[in-house]
Write an enzyme that holds these catalytic residues in place. Structure first.
Site, mmCIF file in Angstrom:
data_model
loop_
_atom_site.group_PDB
_atom_site.id
_atom_site.type_symbol
_atom_site.label_atom_id
_atom_site.label_comp_id
_atom_site.label_asym_id
_atom_site.label_seq_id
_atom_site.Cartn_x
_atom_site.Cartn_y
_atom_site.Cartn_z
ATOM 1 N N CYS A 618 0.808 -1.233 0.000
ATOM 2 C CA CYS A 618 0.000 0.000 0.000
ATOM 3 C C CYS A 618 0.835 1.275 0.000
ATOM 4 O O CYS A 618 0.776 2.070 -0.935
ATOM 5 C CB CYS A 618 -0.924 0.023 1.226
ATOM 6 N N HIS A 679 -2.678 6.771 4.355
ATOM 7 C CA HIS A 679 -1.592 5.809 4.612
ATOM 8 C C HIS A 679 -0.230 6.284 4.121
ATOM 9 O O HIS A 679 0.616 5.477 3.704
ATOM 10 C CB HIS A 679 -1.925 4.430 4.002
#
Length: 1126
Positions: A618, A679
């Site tokens: 990610c 993130h």
């Protein structure tokens, strides 16, 4: 230490990532001890000594021979021979004879503090420094961790900001002056922090003060000029700080502060009428003003030297004299009948001369009255001002202001008239310094500084007042009174006032004192600016920085509304799924999970079949997507245990110096928003610095989770974060507790005579140990699972059951708010990451359990976003993009059921950088009328290509100071080009190059060479089921030499590598790939690693908290979201 100059310090610790250094830059050697054995170049020194002795003996022999008349030799030869021996001796002895001085030194940061060092005391000095460092760090930690508590329990701080005029950095003791006495300023520095690289934003008074007051370069507010008038010259002119500029005083005024400025203003007075006072301090956030609205001039002192427009005034005087002489000549000529001229002509000529003289003399002859005035608020109280009384009057006003406002929070700017010419000094200080009138003036200002500080301390405000001292720019080198200089000294720095490039013009003192909050006797060598005061006091005073400043500039640069209307910029809606496999949606081959909306998007646009993520996890993939660069270029990839951001309370994240495509579009007038998962980090050094936050990376609006979904976000769900380590901690705690219980039983049964204190402290140790690790792991739901709107936490912990509906509501609102302006919207889905939270409307509806339900819910949300765009009439002016950040996660399971994605025919999955299943993702683009519909493109493309594509379409320019790895997709999407611009794509796992893809355009082949592949577990599996995510190096990978080589068009599943021994193409293909790797690696530079062990440690003082840590809980969300889903 140094590379090319004595103080470049290129090899110094502070140039290699250290904030503090104390010790020897060299090494301990025998020569550091006087009388000790020699160590450095001993044989060579012995040879040099012997050679010197031989040369000296030879010269002595020549002298003796010459005196004894044995040889007739010229005395010059003997003299130069002696000189040569002496120079030779000095040359080498200067190097070796003083090694104790050259090598045995002690430094603190960049400053040498002992030369030579006292070797007998170094051990105790080092120990003292270690203890002081630990003490400072502990204090910083306490301050950061308790910031919210301090704010809650303490009143708002006061601010006293003192600004000297034309003071050189070398004029005060704490910055190196040893002759001008400045004990009060020196004490202020000793009690606080001294900034050694404090920089003015401009080299002259007016623009520097404008930047100081607004926190913006003066050119942004029009307070700068390159002409002769680079400052405000006349109080009767209309220029000044624009009324629409927001000063920090106006923000603090709105926060309930009493605000005052005493001294010099120099930022203008009136705009259009005599008393409109549009530029006046009271119109810029101040409740009280006392002082000069202009600045001190030589003309303020009767009989002093002239300063304003001196050459022009001399020309006017000469012209008046010539004109008067001409008139007198006419009069004489008329009286003597030399010329028959009418007396009327002479009269009007004389009248013209008088009027001409009055016109310019009225301006320049009364400067003392026009410019040298004192005002209190809007009233003039002295015109002209009495210079000799100004300093005492100013000090009296300062003391009265403090006394009047000591019971309320206040901002006071003390804007000294010192040390600007004409250096008016009271009798008490005249003749007291060693530097004439200038030194006297500096010492008088120092006395005033001390008086202000004492007034604060005596009023009991010491611990609640931030005091700041600086100068508006460097000292004025050219100012002189005949032969004597009357300007400042800028120390070792070249240049002075008026010189924007040389350090002497812009490097100024910077001192901050705030007992109990700011450490004392600290020197900071980092670059800082006078403009930093604006955001600092606004933050501390509880205000908010203006959000319209940059936006207004962008609108101005982008052009007017007419241009926008006739040639509208496209909107961008970029949708990014989380952990979605390429085989999970219908248009890429899935026949059982229903994704009609995504399939329709592909049918209405272009489907990319070789769309490649730049990383298989990610955080690095999203960093590459946002920056258009491989993640390792920004330090956003790692091979250690943490290949993504693990804690919201850690300092790692997307570096502030990285340029996202959002920041470029923002400058082009776009409204930019990201809704969903971020993130990419949060804070760097303090709780709310938000250096990695979306709003610090080009976004105007953010709604979502700054972290990512994890199993711990669901109460009672499976554990995900550091599960094995937590099990070890639990076991160790149980063992320790069992040991203590055993001691208690043994003590009660008299089996062991053990002191109860030992048992008590053992039990206390177990409890503290448990609290320490359980505080981190037991409350992960509170630490990591939060929802933010912009900078505000609105849910902690988040209500994950409502997150999808809340996101959809926010998406629709964003589109509705911005439908009349160009916008960029990133839809960063939390789907389909575990724990696969799905609303009731979609639960149990698919044939693939919870995972299929989650995919179908995401598809519904995609359809809702597309419908919102179309219903708003934006269909033909909006480019919509859909992709996943990387491949599906093969190893995640809930018991026997897989809860991760499917990557179709492609081998591998999430975490695997080389295998296609980890990096090949869906890629769909729709833009009716621009991009053809129902088209499939089989060329290699990358998520990084979005960066140059949207920058190009949005009218921006790619950064020229860095490598951009993405390529503009538009020629390929519009079918103007048949081939992708990518010839090579490099597949990194962390910082390790696992594979390389070569698009051989001549043949159409797509080759991929694997240098490393992950070791699967258990044997025969396709995945790393022991670690859940495959590793990148060491025992976690198999190295291939020669590399595995696949031709992906013929073997997309990568099941049949070419035989290196027999395949004729193997060698030539590998040779070309090797050359490309060599060239590519030359472009990789070393940068700070954002996921290093220390950067990924949880730090409580960086943990976002909507309460007072550790009591973090809030719910400010509007939960009225019924009817949005299903």
């Amino acid at each position: 230490m140094n590379c090319e100059s004595p103080n470049d310090h290129c090899h110094h610790p502070l140039n290699h990532g250290f904030d503090y250094f104390y010790g020897m830059p060299h090494s301990l050697i025998n020569e550091c001890q006087p009388g000790g054995l020699l160590e450095i170049d001993v044989p060579f020194r012995a040879q040099l000594t012997l050679l010197t002795q031989i040369m000296a003996f030879a010269v002595m022999t020549l002298v003796i021979v010459r005196y004894s008349n044995m040889v007739a030799i010229n005395w010059k030869i003997i003299f130069y021979s002696v000189l040569l021996v002496i120079l030779f001796f000095i040359t080498w002895y200067l190097k070796y004879g003083f090694i104790q001085y050259w090598s045995c030194i002690i430094m603190r940061n960049h400053e040498i503090i002992e030369q030579p060092m006292n070797v007998k005391e170094i051990a105790s000095q080092m120990l003292r420094e270690v203890l002081h460092f630990i003490d400072r760090i502990f204090l910083v930690i306490l301050h950061l961790a308790g910031d919210a508590l301090i704010r809650a329990s303490s009143p708002k701080p006061n601010f006293v900001l003192m600004l000297a005029d034309d003071l050189g950095i070398g004029d005060i003791g704490c910055y190196g002056n040893t002759t001008i006495r400045t004990p009060n300023i020196d004490k202020l520095a000793n009690d606080g922090v001294k900034l050694t690289q404090h920089i003015a934003a401009a080299r002259l008074c007016t623009p520097s003060r404008a930047a100081f007051m607004t926190g913006r370069y003066a050119v942004r507010s029009g307070m700068y000029s390159c002409g002769e008038a680079r400052v405000i010259h006349w109080l009767g002119s209309s220029g000044g700080l624009p009324p629409n500029e927001t000063t920090f005083a106006s923000i603090l005024q709105q926060q309930g502060y009493s605000t005052g400025i005493i001294g010099k203003w120099h930022l203008g007075m009136n705009c259009e009428s005599l008393n409109d006072h549009c530029h006046h301090p009271l119109n810029h956030g101040f409740d009280y003003f006392y002082g000069m609205p202009l600045t001190l001039l030589n003309e303020c002192q009767p009989g002093g030297l002239l300063q304003i427009d001196v050459p022009f005034r001399a020309q006017l005087t000469l012209l008046t004299q010539i004109m008067a002489f001409a008139v007198v000549t006419l009069v004489i000529a008329r009286y003597s009948n030399m010329v028959a001229i009418n007396w009327k002509i002479i009269f009007y000529s004389a009248l013209l001369v008088i009027l001409f003289f009055i016109t310019w003399y009225l301006k320049y002859g009364f400067l003392h009255y026009w410019s040298c005035i004192i005002m209190r608020n809007n009233e003039i109280i002295e015109q002209p001002m009495n210079l000799e009384r100004t300093a005492p009057q100013m000090l009296n006003e300062v003391l009265q202001f403090i006394d009047r406002n000591k019971d309320t929070p206040f901002l006071l700017i003390v804007s000294f008239l010192h040390v600007h010419i004409p250096l008016i000094t009271t009798k008490a200080f005249m003749g007291k310094s060693k530097h004439g009138r200038y030194g006297d003036n500096v010492e008088e200002m120092d006395f005033m500084v001390g008086s202000v500080v004492n007034a604060i301390d005596n009023a009991g405000l010491k611990n609640n007042t931030m005091i700041y001292f600086t100068s508006d720019h460097g000292g004025h080198l050219e100012a002189n009174d005949g032969k004597l200089q009357t300007g400042g000294w800028n120390g070792i720095y070249r240049g002075g006032k008026g010189m924007a490039g040389w350090e002497g013009g812009i490097r100024v003192p910077g001192i901050v004192r705030w007992p109990g909050i700011i450490l004392s006797d600290v020197k900071i060598d980092e670059p800082t600016s006078l403009m930093d005061i604006f955001p600092t006091v606004v933050h501390l005073g509880g205000g908010e920085l203006p959000k319209d400043r940059i936006f207004l500039v962008i609108l101005h640069l982008a052009g007017d509304a007419l241009i926008r209307a006739s040639n509208p910029k496209p909107n961008f809606v970029l949708m990014l799924a989380d952990d979605l496999g390429i085989g999970d949606i219908g248009c890429y081959g899935n026949t059982t999970i229903r994704t009609p909306n995504i399939d329709k998007l592909a049918n209405d646009g272009v489907k990319l079949t070789q769309h490649i993520a730049a990383a298989p996890l990610c955080t690095p993939s999203r960093a590459a997507f946002m920056t258009g660069r491989y993640a390792l270029r920004s330090g956003m990839d790692s091979c250690g245990g943490a290949r993504a951001i693990k804690w919201l309370g850690s300092p790692g994240g997307l570096p502030p110096n990285e340029t996202t495509f959002a920041s470029i579009l923002q400058k082009q007038g776009y409204s930019t928003g990201i809704i969903g998962k971020w993130h990419l980090g949060m804070n760097c050094e303090s709780l709310n610095d938000h250096c990695h936050h979306p709003l610090n990376h080009g976004f105007h609006y953010f709604y979502g989770t700054p972290f990512t979904l994890i199993n711990e976000c669901q109460l009672g769900g499976l554990l995900e974060i550091e599960v094995s380590f937590r099990a070890q901690l639990t076991l160790l705690t149980q063992i320790m507790a069992f040991a203590v219980m055993t001691l208690v039983i043994a003590r009660y049964s008299n089996m062991v005579a053990i002191n109860w204190k030992i048992i008590f402290y053992s039990a206390l140790l177990v409890i503290l140990f448990f609290i320490t690790w359980y505080l981190k792991y037991g409350f992960i739901q509170y630490w990591s699972c939060i929802i933010m709107r912009n900078h505000e936490i609105i849910e902690q912990p988040m209500n994950i059951e409502e997150m999808a509906t809340q996101m959809l509501r926010e998406l629709q609102h964003f589109i509705d708010r911005n439908k009349d302006t160009p916008f960029l919207l990133i839809v960063s889905f939390l789907h389909v990451h575990v724990p696969l939270i799905t609303t009731k409307a979609f639960t149990g509806k698919s044939e693939h359990g919870l995972y299929g339900d989650n995919v179908q819910e995401m598809d519904f949300m995609v359809g809702s976003v597309v419908n919102a765009i179309d219903n708003a009439g934006l269909k033909n002016n909006t480019m919509i993009y859909f992709a996943s950040d990387h491949g599906g996660h093969l190893e995640v399971k809930d018991g026997k059921f897989q809860t991760g994605g499917w990557n179709g025919i492609y081998r591998g999955g999430k975490g695997m950088a080389g295998w296609e299943g980890g990096i090949r993702v869906p890629g769909i683009v729709r833009w009716p009328g621009i991009i053809p519909s129902d088209v499939k493109i089989d060329e290699p493309t990358s998520l990084m290509d979005i960066y140059p594509t949207v920058v190009h379409l949005g009218g921006g320019e790619l950064p020229k100071d860095r490598i951009i790895d993405g390529r503009n997709l538009m020629p390929l999407l519009t079918r103007e080009a048949l081939h992708s611009e990518h010839e090579f794509l490099f597949h990194y796992c962390g910082t390790q190059l696992h594979a390389v893809r070569w698009h051989q355009k001549e043949s159409g082949a797509i080759w991929k060479a694997h240098y490393m592949t992950p070791v699967f577990f258990p044997e025969g599996a396709i995945g790393c089921y022991n670690t859940k995510v495959c590793g990148c190096e060491g025992d976690h990978v198999d190295h291939h030499d020669p590399p595995l080589l696949f031709e992906l068009l013929a073997d997309p599943s990568e099941s049949k590598p070419l035989d290196a021994r027999v395949d004729p193409q193997y060698k030539s293909v590998l040779s070309r790939i090797k050359m490309a790797v060599t060239e590519h690696q030359k472009t990789i530079s070393v940068v700070p690693q954002q996921f290093s062990f220390f950067n990924n440690l949880w730090r409580p003082w960086l943990q976002p908290c909507c309460g007072t840590f550790p009591f973090c809980w809030c719910d400010k969300e509007d939960h009225n979201v019924a009817g949005l889903m299903g």
